[in-house]
Design a protein around this motif. Structure first.
Motif: not given
Length: 336
Positions: A285-290, A305-315
């Motif tokens: 469920l956490k994977g679906l919501l995130n 925050g600007v996301r990187n290539q992996n789709g995660d937030g920078g920093g």
């Protein structure tokens, strides 16, 4: 707060079931807003702080209502054992004196508030798989603030010395003392005026003691009595403060061990009452919501925050907020 006190006073002194209606409506809303919802330990800490402030405020308001009823009924000539007409909130079984009569609604309101708080926290800890030892950590945080707020280390623990000069424990709980002080002074002056008027009406000879041309001995007597009352309250406050500081200092001895145990309960062991199937379902469920595909494109101009290539937030990601850095009105969940 004045309006709340007036509403509580009307409900207590009403000749119908207004107090019962008020209690049922308030307790139903409180339980409905907390039960069967997802809460973390930091959210439960904020709920606990809110309950502490709410119970203290309600206790003060009930004391004010009881004091006003004591003034009104102390000069009456009713026989409290004969069953004369009183508001329904004063109970079916009335005592033989004024104190037992006016204490019934006060005790009933405080008992209902305590029972509802117990049920609410029991449901929250049960359905969110939170160990009861977390309340020990909450007490440790408040005791650490109280011990750190002493005169020895008060200047070293304030983070915003130019903005916020309130005590650490009050800021942690979200407790505002000035409105309650104004309320107590306002109702206190009105009660003293009412008490003096009742004494004048019941004892005409006592009127000469409050007239401008009366003997100065009467003014000195009542002034000394007021000073003695004030000194007694100051001594009680000092004794309570010293005992609370001693209790807080004693709890600091085992604070590190309880913090380590709380960390182990949080990350090292599974939550109580949660099986493997439920854990797997929660992870799914956490994977679906995130899912990052459901997020809109971040805009750097408004602080996102600007996301990187992996789709995660920078920093680096923001870690979990510690209880020591958490207050009642801290925004725990990040909006973006």
């Amino acid at each position: 707060m004045v309006y709340q006190t007036i509403a509580l006073n009307v409900a207590v002194n009403s000749y119908d079931h207004a107090l019962l209606t008020l209690l049922v409506s308030n307790q139903f809303v409180e339980i409905k807003g907390s039960v069967f919802k997802k809460f973390e330990k930091d959210n439960l800490f904020q709920i606990t702080c809110a309950d502490i402030v709410e119970r203290f405020t309600l206790c003060l308001m009930l004391i004010i209502v009881g004091f006003r009823n004591l003034i009104e009924l102390s000069g009456s000539e009713f026989d409290f054992s004969s069953g004369f007409v009183l508001p329904r909130s004063f109970g079916w079984f009335r005592g033989n004196n004024v104190l037992s009569t006016i204490s019934y609604p006060i005790l009933s309101v405080m008992a209902s508030e305590t029972i509802v708080d117990w049920l609410k926290h029991a449901f929250i800890t049960k359905f969110n798989h939170i160990r009861p030892s977390v309340y020990e950590r909450y007490t440790d945080v408040l005791c650490r603030d109280l011990a750190s707020a002493s005169a020895v280390s008060r200047l070293g623990v304030r983070k915003h010395s130019y903005v916020d000069q309130s005590p650490l424990v009050a800021r942690r709980l979200g407790f505002a003392s000035l409105p309650l002080a104004v309320l107590a002074i306002l109702i206190g002056t009105q009660s003293v005026t009412l008490l003096v008027a009742l004494q004048v009406d019941s004892n005409p000879e006592w009127t000469s003691s409050i007239l401008p041309n009366a003997d100065w001995a009467h003014y000195v007597k009542w002034g000394a009595l007021a000073v003695l009352f004030w000194l007694c309250f100051v001594v009680i406050k000092l004794i309570m403060g010293v005992n609370l500081v001693i209790y807080a200092i004693k709890r600091r001895a085992g604070m590190d061990a309880r913090e380590a145990e709380d960390t182990a309960n949080d990350f090292g062991r599974p939550p109580i009452g949660e099986g493997k199937e439920e854990q797997a379902y929660n992870r799914e469920l956490k994977g679906l919501l995130n899912n990052k595909r459901d997020d809109a494109t971040p805009i750097a101009e408004i602080g996102e925050g600007v996301r990187n290539q992996n789709g995660d937030g920078g920093g680096k990601g923001k870690g979990r907020v510690k209880l020591e850095d958490l207050t009642r009105f801290t925004m725990v969940k990040r909006i973006w």
